[in-house]
Design an enzyme around this catalytic site. Sequence first.
Site, PDB file in Angstrom:
ATOM      1  N   THR A 195       2.796 -90.100  29.010  1.00  0.00           N
ATOM      2  CA  THR A 195       3.925 -90.219  29.474  1.00  0.00           C
ATOM      3  C   THR A 195       4.828 -88.996  30.083  1.00  0.00           C
ATOM      4  O   THR A 195       5.705 -89.142  30.610  1.00  0.00           O
ATOM      5  CB  THR A 195       4.951 -90.569  28.002  1.00  0.00           C
ATOM      6  OG1 THR A 195       5.052 -89.572  27.287  1.00  0.00           O
ATOM      7  CG2 THR A 195       4.401 -91.710  27.498  1.00  0.00           C
TER       8      THR A 195
ATOM      9  N   ASP B  57      -4.117 -75.414  33.169  1.00  0.00           N
ATOM     10  CA  ASP B  57      -3.400 -75.653  31.731  1.00  0.00           C
ATOM     11  C   ASP B  57      -3.380 -74.076  31.195  1.00  0.00           C
ATOM     12  O   ASP B  57      -4.271 -73.640  30.532  1.00  0.00           O
ATOM     13  CB  ASP B  57      -4.322 -76.292  30.720  1.00  0.00           C
ATOM     14  CG  ASP B  57      -3.573 -76.890  29.399  1.00  0.00           C
ATOM     15  OD1 ASP B  57      -3.639 -77.985  29.050  1.00  0.00           O
ATOM     16  OD2 ASP B  57      -3.192 -75.888  28.657  1.00  0.00           O
TER      17      ASP B  57
ATOM     18  N   ARG C  21       3.408 -81.807  25.343  1.00  0.00           N
ATOM     19  CA  ARG C  21       3.353 -82.696  26.429  1.00  0.00           C
ATOM     20  C   ARG C  21       2.659 -84.143  26.260  1.00  0.00           C
ATOM     21  O   ARG C  21       1.318 -83.699  26.383  1.00  0.00           O
ATOM     22  CB  ARG C  21       3.262 -82.141  27.829  1.00  0.00           C
ATOM     23  CG  ARG C  21       4.155 -82.698  28.892  1.00  0.00           C
ATOM     24  CD  ARG C  21       4.247 -82.045  30.180  1.00  0.00           C
ATOM     25  NE  ARG C  21       2.927 -81.774  30.791  1.00  0.00           N
ATOM     26  CZ  ARG C  21       2.539 -81.837  32.001  1.00  0.00           C
ATOM     27  NH1 ARG C  21       3.468 -81.882  32.783  1.00  0.00           N
ATOM     28  NH2 ARG C  21       1.551 -81.742  32.528  1.00  0.00           N
TER      29      ARG C  21
HETATM   30  C1  PRP Z   1       2.462 -76.820  28.763  1.00  0.00           C
HETATM   31  C2  PRP Z   1       3.465 -75.681  29.051  1.00  0.00           C
HETATM   32  C3  PRP Z   1       4.824 -76.302  28.937  1.00  0.00           C
HETATM   33  C4  PRP Z   1       4.697 -77.512  29.475  1.00  0.00           C
HETATM   34  C5  PRP Z   1       5.212 -77.653  30.749  1.00  0.00           C
HETATM   35  O1  PRP Z   1       2.515 -77.076  27.595  1.00  0.00           O
HETATM   36  O2  PRP Z   1       3.372 -74.737  28.347  1.00  0.00           O
HETATM   37  O3  PRP Z   1       5.421 -76.089  27.649  1.00  0.00           O
HETATM   38  O4  PRP Z   1       3.291 -78.156  29.465  1.00  0.00           O
HETATM   39  O5  PRP Z   1       5.413 -79.188  31.232  1.00  0.00           O
HETATM   40  P1  PRP Z   1       6.641 -79.997  31.333  1.00  0.00           P
HETATM   41  O6  PRP Z   1       7.443 -79.082  32.466  1.00  0.00           O
HETATM   42  O7  PRP Z   1       6.225 -81.210  32.266  1.00  0.00           O
HETATM   43  O8  PRP Z   1       7.308 -80.239  30.009  1.00  0.00           O
HETATM   44  P2  PRP Z   1       1.669 -78.173  26.834  1.00  0.00           P
HETATM   45  O9  PRP Z   1       2.359 -79.408  26.602  1.00  0.00           O
HETATM   46  O10 PRP Z   1       0.160 -78.342  27.490  1.00  0.00           O
HETATM   47  O11 PRP Z   1       1.365 -77.502  25.547  1.00  0.00           O
HETATM   48  P3  PRP Z   1       0.536 -76.271  24.810  1.00  0.00           P
HETATM   49  O12 PRP Z   1       1.497 -75.096  25.288  1.00  0.00           O
HETATM   50  O13 PRP Z   1       0.437 -76.606  23.481  1.00  0.00           O
HETATM   51  O14 PRP Z   1      -1.088 -76.405  25.500  1.00  0.00           O
HETATM   52  N1  URA Z   2       1.321 -77.331  31.738  1.00  0.00           N
HETATM   53  C1  URA Z   2       0.393 -76.476  32.234  1.00  0.00           C
HETATM   54  O1  URA Z   2      -0.239 -75.815  31.375  1.00  0.00           O
HETATM   55  N2  URA Z   2       0.139 -76.415  33.428  1.00  0.00           N
HETATM   56  C2  URA Z   2       0.636 -77.424  34.318  1.00  0.00           C
HETATM   57  O2  URA Z   2       0.227 -77.208  35.653  1.00  0.00           O
HETATM   58  C3  URA Z   2       1.644 -78.194  34.006  1.00  0.00           C
HETATM   59  C4  URA Z   2       1.789 -78.206  32.665  1.00  0.00           C
END
Ligand code: PRP
Ligand code: URA
Length: 209
Positions: free
Chosen positions: A107, A199, A103
Amino acid sequence: MAELHIVEHPAIKHRLAVMRDKNTGFRDFREAVSDISLMLCYEATRDLPLRHYQVETPVSRAEVSVIGCEVTAVPILRAGLGMLEGALRLMPSARVGHIGLFRDEQTLEPVDYYRKLPANISQSRVLLLDPMLATGGSASAAIGRIKGCGCENVRLVCIIAAPEGVKKLQSDHPDVEIYAAALDERLNERGYIVPGLGDAGDRIFGTVF
Ligand code: PRP
Ligand code: URA
């Protein structure tokens, strides 16, 4: 409209308590993710079709049933990987596909960086794994990629869902049922789930001290 299933069980609530606590270290966090994933996938696969046949027990003939369809687990990288072991403990013969999305911090839009799905995924039932359904952008994009391969049977297994993400999925993919351990209150201004658990990727992989 796609149903949201909040899976209620004391063993699930217990793992969720461990995961929400900011003092939980990554080893215990990882274990809780794995355990809770197995339990959520158990509910999400309750209606899989069965194939029936007979075996000889040491005593007599018995009717038995085995899973009668292909199952594919698809973790969204990176945090979804933490759910894979639990999913495969439940479904050891599942195939595994991978979708890489992160993400964008400004944005909040998903950015695509990897995709490898089984060739026959159109004939498979897919369990899409991602612990957090926040804005819903990542899950919606991943489901779009899977449907683009001809697969029409997708279920999302997440651990915590936000109302905003549920609404987006129900609008973008009304056929996709969602299985979650909790529906939280809201997103904060940075797109994090409140109260949430922070996170998920960082907590699973220990990437923040
Ligand atoms: C986190 C999570 C989802 C996303 C959710 O991943 O594991 O994939 O955010 O957010 P959304 O519903 O607003 O799209 P992140 O983008 O932090 O990546 P990562 O798993 O590599 O840490
Ligand atoms: N992704 C995460 O890992 N945690 C949140 O709370 C939202 C998005």
